[in-house]
Design an enzyme around this catalytic site. Structure first.
Site, PDB file in Angstrom:
ATOM      1  N   HIS A  13       0.878  -1.176   0.000  1.00 49.62           N
ATOM      2  CA  HIS A  13       0.000   0.000   0.000  1.00 49.62           C
ATOM      3  C   HIS A  13       0.915   1.226   0.000  1.00 49.62           C
ATOM      4  CE1 HIS A  13      -4.177   1.673   1.270  1.00 49.62           C
ATOM      5  NE2 HIS A  13      -3.464   2.620   0.652  1.00 49.62           N
ATOM      6  N   LEU A  14       1.085   1.768  -1.167  1.00 49.54           N
ATOM      7  CA  LEU A  14       2.030   2.871  -1.349  1.00 49.54           C
ATOM      8  C   LEU A  14       1.741   4.039  -0.416  1.00 49.54           C
ATOM      9  CD1 LEU A  14       3.433   4.235  -4.605  1.00 49.54           C
ATOM     10  CD2 LEU A  14       2.094   5.812  -3.223  1.00 49.54           C
ATOM     11  N   HIS A  15       2.795   4.690   0.054  1.00 55.42           N
ATOM     12  CA  HIS A  15       2.635   5.898   0.853  1.00 55.42           C
ATOM     13  C   HIS A  15       3.881   6.768   0.717  1.00 55.42           C
ATOM     14  CE1 HIS A  15       4.141   2.541   3.254  1.00 55.42           C
ATOM     15  NE2 HIS A  15       4.813   3.402   4.006  1.00 55.42           N
ATOM     16  N   VAL A  16       3.668   8.056   0.727  1.00 51.32           N
ATOM     17  CA  VAL A  16       4.762   9.023   0.594  1.00 51.32           C
ATOM     18  C   VAL A  16       5.073   9.582   1.979  1.00 51.32           C
ATOM     19  CG1 VAL A  16       5.536  11.166  -0.515  1.00 51.32           C
ATOM     20  CG2 VAL A  16       3.872   9.677  -1.686  1.00 51.32           C
TER      21      VAL A  16
END
Ligand SMILES: [Zn+2]
Length: 192
Positions: A133-136
């Site tokens: 789950h991509l996150h910046v």
């Protein structure tokens, strides 16, 4: 000492996702902001993930890191359980960058850091605490913050209470959203 050079590694390390039902970011993408409550209930020591959500966009949101490397460590997260940039829709790409810009402005205003790490860790070897789950990440940095921590050994500087961070940052994100609607926020583009 290793942690000084791997600021992302400890994010949600105990919540590593086994898939959407267990995914902390999927859980936080649902529901509204419930915390702090209007009747003055105190912030809990271990607030629910929703408590840490600072602002919600249409397809993404901004949340405080529950295990911050520094005060004001926030993350920009798509609502959808998607693992990488390759799988991001055009809408998601646009909103991730829009909210990352808001986060940069908000963190700068609230904490006046000397610098900010902005980064995405894809996969476990790269240091991702929540897989798939991509996150910046945006981590405020101060001149000498690593040197200072080196000087005092393995002890980390105690971060600000998370409830305090929410109180500081959430109004700024709300204001930025309003300024965006009125066109005010666009005016600073290219001027800073
Ligand atoms: Zn997810």
């Amino acid at each position: 000492m290793e942690r000084l050079w791997a600021p992302w590694r400890h994010a949600y390390v105990t919540s590593a996702s086994g898939g959407p039902p267990d995914c902390i970011f999927c859980q936080s993408s649902e529901g509204g902001v419930r915390f702090p409550s209007e009747n003055g209930v105190r912030l809990q020591p271990d607030p629910s993930p929703d408590a840490l959500v600072l602002v919600r966009g249409r397809v993404a949101y901004v949340i405080l890191n529950k295990y911050p490397y520094n005060n004001g460590h926030v993350m920009v997260v798509p609502n959808r359980h998607a693992p990488n940039l390759a799988s991001m829709s055009a809408d998601e790409q646009a909103e991730l960058m829009r909210l990352t810009r808001h986060a940069e402005i908000a963190v700068t205003e609230a904490y006046a850091p000397h610098g900010i790490n902005v980064g995405i860790n894809l996969g476990r070897p790269a240091g991702a605490g929540v897989l798939d789950h991509l996150h910046v990440h945006l981590v405020p940095r101060w001149n000498g913050d690593t040197n200072f921590m080196t000087a005092i050994g393995n002890t980390r500087v105690l971060p600000e209470d998370l409830g305090e961070s929410v109180k500081r940052l959430r109004p700024i994100f709300e204001r930025l959203a309003n300024e965006e609607e009125t066109g005010e926020l666009a005016k600073i583009a290219g001027k800073i």
